[in-house]
Write a protein that holds these residues in place. Structure first.
Motif: not given
Length: 402
Positions: A26, A104, A114, A117, A120, A176, A178, A216
């Motif tokens: 991340i 990510a 966060f 996620l 993702f 955001l 990934a 998101t």
């Protein structure tokens, strides 16, 4: 929590996995984010622990002077120092240093969660190369996005991106996202500013990567200072990038439209004036029609050169259509066609001069003479332009040494 408190009472962290076992990195770009960095790192660590994901948190620091580096270190994040300034530069440095199979990325201002996620990562495990967040589908909290960005900037730029590159991404600029680290690294992304967000999506589309999108949310950022984003400057940089990577829309389509409209005007007025209702179109209209043809032909030539340069520079693969154009539009053929057009143009100019001479270089009806001189000028200009364009493309195709 203050830097001093973190250093005095460091949190207990899970043991770090060996580099070869890291599944998710991340990455957070950071430039003086001391107010919000701690909560972002904590959320990221909590997500990794709750989902039992072998991962790491990487802070790509862009030269912070407010204690952000000490906060990241105290919370167990790995700090990557990126001297080159800019949002894109920080992320490129962070991605390069990441150890995870998946990466990510998200801003360190606490506007992205966060802890959310999981969708993702699920898409990545199911074969996606790039997973984009969509804030318009997931929810934008009051005050999280300026009205100008929400109702004009993001929708317009995202629409242009979808139209130019034929991809179904609804939110081009969501921070955001990934991706598979190897897939994105293979694109060799280069932009250092905010337009990095557009570059990643565009280059992924050109490279035919598997791009998916999940909802998101976006919350108001937790900083007391103004954001690094500058609306008009960074909006223009995004638009400029999209146009540079879409020469068909920047050059070809406007050029074809101008050339077609202008050619209809020139041919239609070559035999005489045309009246449409109460409006009469004459030789002066013909001048502007010729100007449209010239502008259009220049844009078409630029589109061919831009497409060829982009293929040589590795910006995009060469299309089958461009290969056919290059095989047909050789320097030799262009010289013949352009030479014929130039000769016809010069011939028209000589004829017009002869007509003038036959009257003893006295007075003439300028309208009638211009119906000959305007097409002659047009043929000469386009003929010369065709030859020059072919030679320039030939120059681009020359073997390059070391």
């Amino acid at each position: 929590m203050s830097v001093a408190a973190l250093l005095k009472h460091p949190p207990k962290l899970p043991p770090r996995a060996p580099a070869r076992e890291v599944e998710l990195s991340i990455v957070m770009p950071c430039l003086n984010e001391a107010e919000t960095l701690a909560i972002c790192i904590k959320k990221a660590n909590a997500f990794l622990a709750e989902q039992s994901i072998s991962g790491e948190v990487v802070v790509a620091d862009n030269g912070s002077t407010d204690g952000s580096q000490q906060i990241a270190n105290a919370l167990g994040a790995r700090i990557v120092h990126v001297p080159a300034r800019g949002y894109g530069a920080a992320l490129i440095g962070g991605i390069e240093a990441a150890r995870g199979r998946f990466v990510a990325i998200g801003d360190a201002d606490n506007s992205y969660d966060f802890g959310s996620l999981a969708p993702f990562i699920s898409e990545l495990r199911n074969g996606a190369d790039l997973v984009m967040g969509n804030r318009f589908r997931g929810g934008i909290q009051p005050g999280a996005m300026p009205p100008l960005h929400r109702w004009l900037g993001n929708p317009v730029l995202s629409f242009l991106g979808r139209a130019f590159f034929r991809i179904s991404v609804g939110d081009f600029h969501c921070g955001l996202r990934a991706f598979r680290r190897e897939s994105i690294q293979a694109l060799e992304l280069k932009t250092s500013g905010m337009e990095f967000a557009s570059e990643m999506v565009v280059r992924a589309a050109i490279g035919k990567l598997d791009i998916r999108e999940v909802p998101t949310t976006l919350a108001p950022d937790g900083r007391s200072r103004a954001p690094h984003l500058r609306t008009w400057r960074d909006g223009w940089r995004h638009l400029r990038f999209l146009l540079i990577y879409a020469p068909r829309f920047l050059f070809l389509y406007p050029g074809l439209a101008l050339a077609l409209i202008g050619m209809v005007g020139v041919l239609g007025l070559a035999q005489g004036d045309i009246r449409v209702g109460a409006v009469e179109f004459g030789v002066h209209t013909m001048i502007f029609a010729a100007m449209a043809v010239l502008m259009g032909s220049q844009l078409i030539g630029l589109s061919i050169m831009a497409r060829r340069y982009g293929a040589i520079a590795g910006m995009w693969p060469e299309s089958g259509l461009m290969r056919h154009v290059r095989s047909a539009f050789t320097v030799e053929r262009a010289c013949v066609a352009g030479g014929v057009m130039l000769a016809l143009g010069i011939g028209g100019a000589v004829t017009a001069t002869s007509i003038w001479a036959s009257t003893g270089f006295g007075g003439l009806d300028p309208s009638e003479l211009m119906r000959l001189t305007i097409p002659s000028m047009l043929l000469g200009c386009i003929g010369l332009q065709m030859v020059v364009t072919a030679f320039f493309i030939g120059l681009l195709d020359q073997p390059r040494g070391r």
